[in-house]
Design a protein around this motif. Sequence first.
Motif, PDB file in Angstrom:
ATOM      1  N   ALA A   1       5.455  -3.341   7.108  1.00 40.69           N
ATOM      2  CA  ALA A   1       4.327  -2.439   6.851  1.00 40.69           C
ATOM      3  C   ALA A   1       3.856  -2.586   5.414  1.00 40.69           C
ATOM      4  CB  ALA A   1       4.732  -0.998   7.146  1.00 40.69           C
ATOM      5  N   GLU A   2       4.781  -2.741   4.504  1.00 36.13           N
ATOM      6  CA  GLU A   2       4.431  -2.885   3.089  1.00 36.13           C
ATOM      7  C   GLU A   2       3.632  -4.162   2.841  1.00 36.13           C
ATOM      8  OE1 GLU A   2       7.453  -2.120   4.252  1.00 36.13           O
ATOM      9  OE2 GLU A   2       7.744  -0.074   3.490  1.00 36.13           O
ATOM     10  N   GLN A   3       3.999  -5.249   3.510  1.00 40.47           N
ATOM     11  CA  GLN A   3       3.267  -6.505   3.352  1.00 40.47           C
ATOM     12  C   GLN A   3       1.850  -6.375   3.898  1.00 40.47           C
ATOM     13  OE1 GLN A   3       6.114  -8.961   5.435  1.00 40.47           O
ATOM     14  NE2 GLN A   3       6.893  -9.863   3.528  1.00 40.47           N
ATOM     15  N   LEU A   4       1.705  -5.724   5.054  1.00 35.02           N
ATOM     16  CA  LEU A   4       0.371  -5.541   5.614  1.00 35.02           C
ATOM     17  C   LEU A   4      -0.455  -4.626   4.721  1.00 35.02           C
ATOM     18  CD1 LEU A   4      -1.708  -6.078   7.810  1.00 35.02           C
ATOM     19  CD2 LEU A   4      -0.713  -4.164   9.109  1.00 35.02           C
ATOM     20  N   HIS A   5       0.159  -3.593   4.173  1.00 35.17           N
ATOM     21  CA  HIS A   5      -0.562  -2.694   3.264  1.00 35.17           C
ATOM     22  C   HIS A   5      -1.055  -3.460   2.035  1.00 35.17           C
ATOM     23  CE1 HIS A   5      -0.883   0.485   0.105  1.00 35.17           C
ATOM     24  NE2 HIS A   5      -1.622   1.018   1.071  1.00 35.17           N
ATOM     25  N   ALA A   6      -0.213  -4.318   1.482  1.00 36.74           N
ATOM     26  CA  ALA A   6      -0.616  -5.121   0.315  1.00 36.74           C
ATOM     27  C   ALA A   6      -1.791  -6.032   0.675  1.00 36.74           C
ATOM     28  CB  ALA A   6       0.564  -5.941  -0.200  1.00 36.74           C
ATOM     29  N   GLN A   7      -1.779  -6.620   1.868  1.00 39.47           N
ATOM     30  CA  GLN A   7      -2.893  -7.464   2.293  1.00 39.47           C
ATOM     31  C   GLN A   7      -4.162  -6.636   2.466  1.00 39.47           C
ATOM     32  OE1 GLN A   7      -1.852  -9.726   5.770  1.00 39.47           O
ATOM     33  NE2 GLN A   7      -0.279 -10.891   4.700  1.00 39.47           N
ATOM     34  N   ALA A   8      -4.011  -5.429   2.974  1.00 36.49           N
ATOM     35  CA  ALA A   8      -5.168  -4.544   3.146  1.00 36.49           C
ATOM     36  C   ALA A   8      -5.757  -4.180   1.799  1.00 36.49           C
ATOM     37  CB  ALA A   8      -4.771  -3.294   3.923  1.00 36.49           C
ATOM     38  N   VAL A   9      -4.915  -3.845   0.845  1.00 37.35           N
ATOM     39  CA  VAL A   9      -5.390  -3.508  -0.504  1.00 37.35           C
ATOM     40  C   VAL A   9      -6.127  -4.703  -1.110  1.00 37.35           C
ATOM     41  CG1 VAL A   9      -4.629  -2.984  -2.864  1.00 37.35           C
ATOM     42  CG2 VAL A   9      -3.665  -1.707  -0.933  1.00 37.35           C
ATOM     43  N   GLU A  10      -5.546  -5.893  -0.954  1.00 38.34           N
ATOM     44  CA  GLU A  10      -6.176  -7.113  -1.472  1.00 38.34           C
ATOM     45  C   GLU A  10      -7.529  -7.367  -0.815  1.00 38.34           C
ATOM     46  OE1 GLU A  10      -5.205 -11.846  -1.361  1.00 38.34           O
ATOM     47  OE2 GLU A  10      -3.537 -10.486  -1.836  1.00 38.34           O
ATOM     48  N   ALA A  11      -7.632  -7.033   0.482  1.00 40.84           N
ATOM     49  CA  ALA A  11      -8.889  -7.223   1.217  1.00 40.84           C
ATOM     50  C   ALA A  11      -9.845  -6.042   1.039  1.00 40.84           C
ATOM     51  CB  ALA A  11      -8.594  -7.433   2.697  1.00 40.84           C
ATOM     52  N   ARG A  12      -9.463  -5.114   0.182  1.00 42.05           N
ATOM     53  CA  ARG A  12     -10.273  -3.917  -0.112  1.00 42.05           C
ATOM     54  C   ARG A  12     -10.494  -3.033   1.119  1.00 42.05           C
ATOM     55  NH1 ARG A  12     -11.754  -4.528  -5.326  1.00 42.05           N
ATOM     56  NH2 ARG A  12     -12.222  -6.585  -6.118  1.00 42.05           N
ATOM     57  N   VAL A  13      -9.442  -2.934   1.930  1.00 43.29           N
ATOM     58  CA  VAL A  13      -9.465  -2.032   3.079  1.00 43.29           C
ATOM     59  C   VAL A  13      -8.844  -0.718   2.606  1.00 43.29           C
ATOM     60  CG1 VAL A  13      -8.576  -1.597   5.391  1.00 43.29           C
ATOM     61  CG2 VAL A  13      -9.262  -3.916   4.731  1.00 43.29           C
ATOM     62  N   PRO A  14      -9.627   0.366   2.587  1.00 42.00           N
ATOM     63  CA  PRO A  14      -9.102   1.643   2.099  1.00 42.00           C
ATOM     64  C   PRO A  14      -8.200   2.306   3.150  1.00 42.00           C
ATOM     65  CG  PRO A  14     -11.375   1.908   2.798  1.00 42.00           C
ATOM     66  CD  PRO A  14     -11.032   0.462   2.969  1.00 42.00           C
ATOM     67  N   VAL A  15      -6.884   2.078   3.020  1.00 41.85           N
ATOM     68  CA  VAL A  15      -5.943   2.596   4.003  1.00 41.85           C
ATOM     69  C   VAL A  15      -4.634   2.943   3.288  1.00 41.85           C
ATOM     70  CG1 VAL A  15      -5.084   0.302   4.641  1.00 41.85           C
ATOM     71  CG2 VAL A  15      -4.971   2.146   6.277  1.00 41.85           C
ATOM     72  N   SER A  16      -4.023   4.042   3.695  1.00 43.93           N
ATOM     73  CA  SER A  16      -2.753   4.448   3.093  1.00 43.93           C
ATOM     74  C   SER A  16      -1.596   3.724   3.784  1.00 43.93           C
ATOM     75  CB  SER A  16      -2.557   5.955   3.235  1.00 43.93           C
ATOM     76  OG  SER A  16      -2.335   6.300   4.590  1.00 43.93           O
ATOM     77  N   LEU A  17      -0.461   3.689   3.119  1.00 41.13           N
ATOM     78  CA  LEU A  17       0.729   3.082   3.716  1.00 41.13           C
ATOM     79  C   LEU A  17       1.138   3.845   4.974  1.00 41.13           C
ATOM     80  CD1 LEU A  17       2.972   0.968   3.627  1.00 41.13           C
ATOM     81  CD2 LEU A  17       4.223   2.461   2.050  1.00 41.13           C
TER      82      LEU A  17
END
Length: 138
Positions: free
Chosen positions: A42-58
């Motif tokens: 989940a942490e890896q996917l969250h980091a990818q989301a942040v990098e892709a500028r997807v506003p989503v919480s862990l």
Amino acid sequence: MTDIRPFAPIVQRLRQAGLRPTRQRLSLAKLLFDGRDRHLTAEQLHAQAVEARVPVSLATVYNTLHQFTQAGLLREVVIEPGRSYFDTNISDHHHFFFEDDGQLQDIPGDEIALARVPTAPGGTHVSRVDVIVRVTKS
């Protein structure tokens, strides 16, 4: 209004799994299901989301991964309590777990032979057998 056509295959996949295609589910599914088999925390996917500028919480990432797993879109691979990976390959297979770097690698299901599986407790049935072969560098 956002053009949803680039998400059409993902929208269809979510709907077929019985999930409503919300903006966050679509964004995370687009990151997850990019055409290759992947093992992510989940942490890896969250980091990818942040990098892709997807506003989503862990927390939302965790919830979405568990929803995708329950819907049959992912498999959860529990390495140890509190340490899970989510696998986009939902076919019958097993895993090598590289203890040195925490990576998973698929093992085709027909490469592992079990001589016997114990009888399931009363009122239950065996739904799946997961084998994790732990390896370290020599």
